[in-house]
Scaffold this active site. Structure first.
Site, PDB file in Angstrom:
ATOM      1  CG  LEU A 134      -1.891  -1.122   1.444  1.00  0.00           C
ATOM      2  CD1 LEU A 134      -2.606  -0.979   2.784  1.00  0.00           C
ATOM      3  CD2 LEU A 134      -2.908  -1.157   0.308  1.00  0.00           C
ATOM      4  CG  ASP A 135       0.483   4.297  -2.930  1.00  0.00           C
ATOM      5  OD1 ASP A 135       1.295   3.461  -3.379  1.00  0.00           O
ATOM      6  OD2 ASP A 135      -0.359   4.882  -3.635  1.00  0.00           O
ATOM      7  CE  LYS A 136       5.219   9.012   4.743  1.00  0.00           C
ATOM      8  NZ  LYS A 136       6.180  10.134   4.583  1.00  0.00           N
TER       9      LYS A 136
END
Length: 316
Positions: A134-136
């Site tokens: 997942l993106d940050k």
């Protein structure tokens, strides 16, 4: 030791065995796979082959992979919200702001560092057992394999697109209906940190349906068919419904006209894309039973939506 089994795809017919295995098991280097082939740790239809031997497609492959330390990152005592755990599988609820993998600028304080503290044996697995990311600044459910067999099973399920991944996304604009975005994605030609729709990109499909509509926003439930980098963010921006708070793909921040004071304060403070991985479904790598988890939106997204609802009521 871990025995990994799979079937060689028919489209790989004519490829060298080592080339084929490098695509099937991307978490191991080609040189490592060649070493294992030479050592007799790979069989094709129960028979050993040489690295240069060609495959026909459809054969059963068995790989006896070594459990060896493949990560050099340090364990760190970072809190983890564990949703589910057994001997093969770990499901965590990742908070927004937490980087998944160590990289330039973020060698410490990542999910990998936290996982190694929780379970040091994950050092023997590719990417500490993480098979997707997942993106940050995206929150929500993320799966982690605890054994090589589980890692192989989950990776195969991802390749076959049988894993259910649903997200809740708050987008700008009033949507009239759900739909599908089927547009290839690749790196932006002028900005290596961004991705964009491009003809020579990788196949990417995003399905979305309406969850809740507001006067100037829409909450959508998004289902991924593929899992490209920034896929939801790029696809939603492409159809002119960028995610609220997305500082990369939503363009320059502009306050809503006639916005109430409370909503304005919350919008200005919301510095991440309003995206949450809410549902995850998969076939358990050991029992083969279908398992599913659902995670409610985090407080910051709930607060934002409540402020939007109240602002709409105030202007009714």
């Amino acid at each position: 030791m871990a025995i990994l089994t799979t079937k060689i795809p028919e489209e790989m017919a004519g490829m060298r065995l080592d080339q084929c295995l490098a695509e099937i098991f991307p978490d191991y280097s080609r040189s490592k796979l060649q070493t294992w082939i030479k050592a007799g740790r790979v069989t094709v239809n129960k028979a050993p082959l040489k690295a240069k031997d060609k495959v026909d497609g459809g054969e059963e492959v068995e790989l006896d992979a070594e459990a060896e330390e493949v990560l050099e990152y340090e364990a760190e005592n970072i809190p983890l919200e564990i949703v589910y755990e057994d001997d093969a599988l770990l499901i965590v609820n990742k908070p927004a702001g937490l980087v998944v993998h160590p990289a330039v600028g973020n060698w410490q304080g990542t999910l990998v560092n936290a996982l190694l503290n929780h379970n040091p044996s994950l050092k023997t697995l590719p990417r500490a057992g993480i098979v997707h990311r997942l993106d940050k600044d995206t929150s929500g459910l993320l799966m982690v394999a605890k054994t090589l067999q589980a890692h192989n099973s989950l990776s195969t399920q991802l390749q076959k697109r049988t894993i259910v991944r649903e997200y809740l996304a708050l987008v700008k604009g009033w949507m009239t209906a759900g739909g599908t975005v089927d547009e290839p994605l690749g790196r932006h030609p002028n900005d290596r940190k961004r991705h964009t729709v491009r003809d020579d990109g990788k196949h990417a499909v995003t399905h979305y349906r309406l969850e809740q509509r507001f006067k100037r926003h829409t909450l959508v439930r998004v289902k991924l068919e593929t899992g490209r980098t920034h896929q939801i963010r790029v696809h939603m921006a492409y159809i002119q419904y960028p995610l609220v708070g997305d500082q990369v793909y939503a363009g320059r921040f502009q306050m809503l006209a006639n916005c109430g004071e409370n909503l304005e304060t919350i919008l200005r403070a919301f510095k991440r894309q309003a995206l949450h991985a809410t549902r995850l479904g998969l076939q358990h790598p050991e029992t083969n039973e279908y398992c599913e988890w659902e995670q409610a939106m985090p407080d910051d997204m709930v607060e934002l939506i409540q402020a939007i609802e109240q602002d709409d009521l105030d202007k009714a």
